[in-house]
Design an enzyme around this catalytic site. Sequence first.
Site, PDB file in Angstrom:
ATOM      1  N   ASP A 282      -6.837  -6.353  -1.702  1.00 59.76           N
ATOM      2  CA  ASP A 282      -5.424  -6.443  -2.072  1.00 59.76           C
ATOM      3  C   ASP A 282      -5.186  -7.392  -3.246  1.00 59.76           C
ATOM      4  O   ASP A 282      -4.231  -7.220  -3.999  1.00 59.76           O
ATOM      5  CB  ASP A 282      -4.573  -6.865  -0.873  1.00 59.76           C
ATOM      6  CG  ASP A 282      -4.379  -5.738   0.134  1.00 59.76           C
ATOM      7  OD1 ASP A 282      -4.812  -4.597  -0.134  1.00 59.76           O
ATOM      8  OD2 ASP A 282      -3.791  -5.996   1.200  1.00 59.76           O
TER       9      ASP A 282
ATOM     10  N   LYS B 120       6.223   6.194   7.229  1.00 59.35           N
ATOM     11  CA  LYS B 120       5.815   5.310   8.321  1.00 59.35           C
ATOM     12  C   LYS B 120       7.034   4.833   9.090  1.00 59.35           C
ATOM     13  O   LYS B 120       8.094   4.605   8.518  1.00 59.35           O
ATOM     14  CB  LYS B 120       5.077   4.082   7.771  1.00 59.35           C
ATOM     15  CG  LYS B 120       3.794   4.408   7.050  1.00 59.35           C
ATOM     16  CD  LYS B 120       3.179   3.162   6.440  1.00 59.35           C
ATOM     17  CE  LYS B 120       1.913   3.507   5.673  1.00 59.35           C
ATOM     18  NZ  LYS B 120       1.379   2.345   4.978  1.00 59.35           N
TER      19      LYS B 120
ATOM     20  N   TYR C 232       2.501   0.980  13.821  1.00 56.83           N
ATOM     21  CA  TYR C 232       3.223   1.953  13.009  1.00 56.83           C
ATOM     22  C   TYR C 232       2.719   3.370  13.205  1.00 56.83           C
ATOM     23  O   TYR C 232       1.569   3.607  13.503  1.00 56.83           O
ATOM     24  CB  TYR C 232       3.213   1.576  11.531  1.00 56.83           C
ATOM     25  CG  TYR C 232       1.863   1.453  10.866  1.00 56.83           C
ATOM     26  CD1 TYR C 232       1.382   2.460  10.038  1.00 56.83           C
ATOM     27  CD2 TYR C 232       1.086   0.308  11.044  1.00 56.83           C
ATOM     28  CE1 TYR C 232       0.156   2.322   9.401  1.00 56.83           C
ATOM     29  CE2 TYR C 232      -0.135   0.180  10.404  1.00 56.83           C
ATOM     30  CZ  TYR C 232      -0.596   1.196   9.593  1.00 56.83           C
ATOM     31  OH  TYR C 232      -1.807   1.070   8.966  1.00 56.83           O
TER      32      TYR C 232
ATOM     33  N   HIS D 218       0.813  -1.209   0.000  1.00 55.87           N
ATOM     34  CA  HIS D 218       0.000   0.000   0.000  1.00 55.87           C
ATOM     35  C   HIS D 218       0.850   1.265   0.000  1.00 55.87           C
ATOM     36  O   HIS D 218       1.960   1.270   0.511  1.00 55.87           O
ATOM     37  CB  HIS D 218      -0.889   0.036   1.248  1.00 55.87           C
ATOM     38  CG  HIS D 218      -1.746  -1.172   1.404  1.00 55.87           C
ATOM     39  ND1 HIS D 218      -1.942  -1.777   2.619  1.00 55.87           N
ATOM     40  CD2 HIS D 218      -2.450  -1.905   0.500  1.00 55.87           C
ATOM     41  CE1 HIS D 218      -2.745  -2.821   2.469  1.00 55.87           C
ATOM     42  NE2 HIS D 218      -3.053  -2.926   1.188  1.00 55.87           N
TER      43      HIS D 218
END
Length: 181
Positions: A170, A72, A132, A62
């Site tokens: 996905d 991130k 995260y 992603h």
Amino acid sequence: MRVKETKLKGCFIIEPKIFNDSRGYFFESFNQDVFNVLIGKNIKFIQDNESFSSKGVLRGLHYQVGEYAQAKLVRVIKGQVLDVAVDVRKNSLTFGQHVAVELTEENKKQLFVPRGFAHGFIVLSDTAIFSYKCDNFYNKASEGGIIYNDKDLNIDWKLDETVFVVSEKDLQLPTLKEAVL
């Protein structure tokens, strides 16, 4: 803390200093000032996310584009994952290349994934808690992705594909060549 830049410019593996004694362990998982000095950028994280997944769950790859692109800082609280970052910066010398790092509750490594990268992970242990930080808010209209088994990326996810658990969303992602970047 030790910081090592990966082969992808701007993408860093961070190893905290862990203090162990008879009571257990202690480590500083994040310090804004130290982090910015170590990676040489002024990053301000504004959101924390956490997921729980079982063995074989593959989330990704992603990314977000435009004004909602995200950097991130990822880590594992419980379990073990293979974490993958793919350089999708069109003008980068390492465009289309990836790094894969095992993040575990034991090694406490973290991976800093800068803006302009696709990101994903697969759970290698029975279960995992994945955490995260993001430097920008999620925006659905800005999301994008790349199919995990893109032949050009040739990512070794370390598990047999028959045990993969991938979301329907996905599974519909394009290849890197087809992706809107």
